[in-house]
Scaffold this active site. Sequence first.
Site, mmCIF file in Angstrom:
data_model
loop_
_atom_site.group_PDB
_atom_site.id
_atom_site.type_symbol
_atom_site.label_atom_id
_atom_site.label_comp_id
_atom_site.label_asym_id
_atom_site.label_seq_id
_atom_site.Cartn_x
_atom_site.Cartn_y
_atom_site.Cartn_z
ATOM 1 N N GLY A 140 0.802 -1.211 0.000
ATOM 2 C CA GLY A 140 0.000 0.000 0.000
ATOM 3 C C GLY A 140 0.837 1.263 0.000
ATOM 4 N N GLU A 190 1.712 1.785 -3.586
ATOM 5 C CA GLU A 190 0.469 2.172 -4.253
ATOM 6 C C GLU A 190 0.118 3.631 -3.958
ATOM 7 O OE1 GLU A 190 -2.217 -1.774 -4.661
ATOM 8 O OE2 GLU A 190 -1.597 -1.308 -2.614
#
Length: 266
Positions: A112, A115
């Site tokens: 994440g 991302e």
Amino acid sequence: MSYENILVHAENAIATITINRPKKLNALNSKTIHELHDAFKALDADDTTKVIILTGSGDKAFVAGADISEFAHFSVEEGGVLAAKGQELLFDFVQNLGTPVIAAVNGFALGGGLELAMAAHFRIASDNAKMGLPEVSLGVIPGYGGTQRLPQLVGKGKAMEMIMTAGMIDAQEAKACGLVNHVTTPEELLDLANKIASKIMRNSLVAIRGAIKAVNANFEDGVNGYNVEIEEFGNCFGTEDFKEGTTAFLEKRKAAFPGGNSFKRR
């Protein structure tokens, strides 16, 4: 506005958001995602904020990933909601923000964290940074846009290799494949981010907002990016920034763009 897991500092029209969970290597949990959403939303609506820099606290990690303890026992339905809500609140939200966002990647940017960095408009990194999407080593796939944004940035083959091997790449390899724009020392990372932000601020932020929208349109299914470009190009002709920019050019002087956030909310 006060936050528990992030710090927000504004100076000279540049706002720096620092994810501040150093004991967890700045891992993203639900509260942090909500706080980041609130901070980005507030800064985007603030006339005094021209550029946003996003980084992590400490010298070890930008964001080392999502907080796995929060979703290790989720059902299929809960997993789907987790990804959808996260993308809506933060990752897609940042990508489509009209205020320029620079990710200053210090240390690990995994899962994440990578991302989130990819959702920013572009990235710079410290030379000790490591980046990767290790989700398949946990029996899951990237769920916050990683399978979509990574191929857009580095190409399908490189993205497939990174995702399938769950491996990490260093900052120089990230630069070579287009994942980051610049690499510098950890000590100079934020200085470089601020230097680039200052260059951005010399230009029309009204026009930059339109350019962000047009560029992003190229990657949206069912959207003709050329048509969005035409529309945004035309919209610029109705702005005070366009009048100032063209007048300054003809008068052979530097433009003093009035800017403002009226264009942000049109």
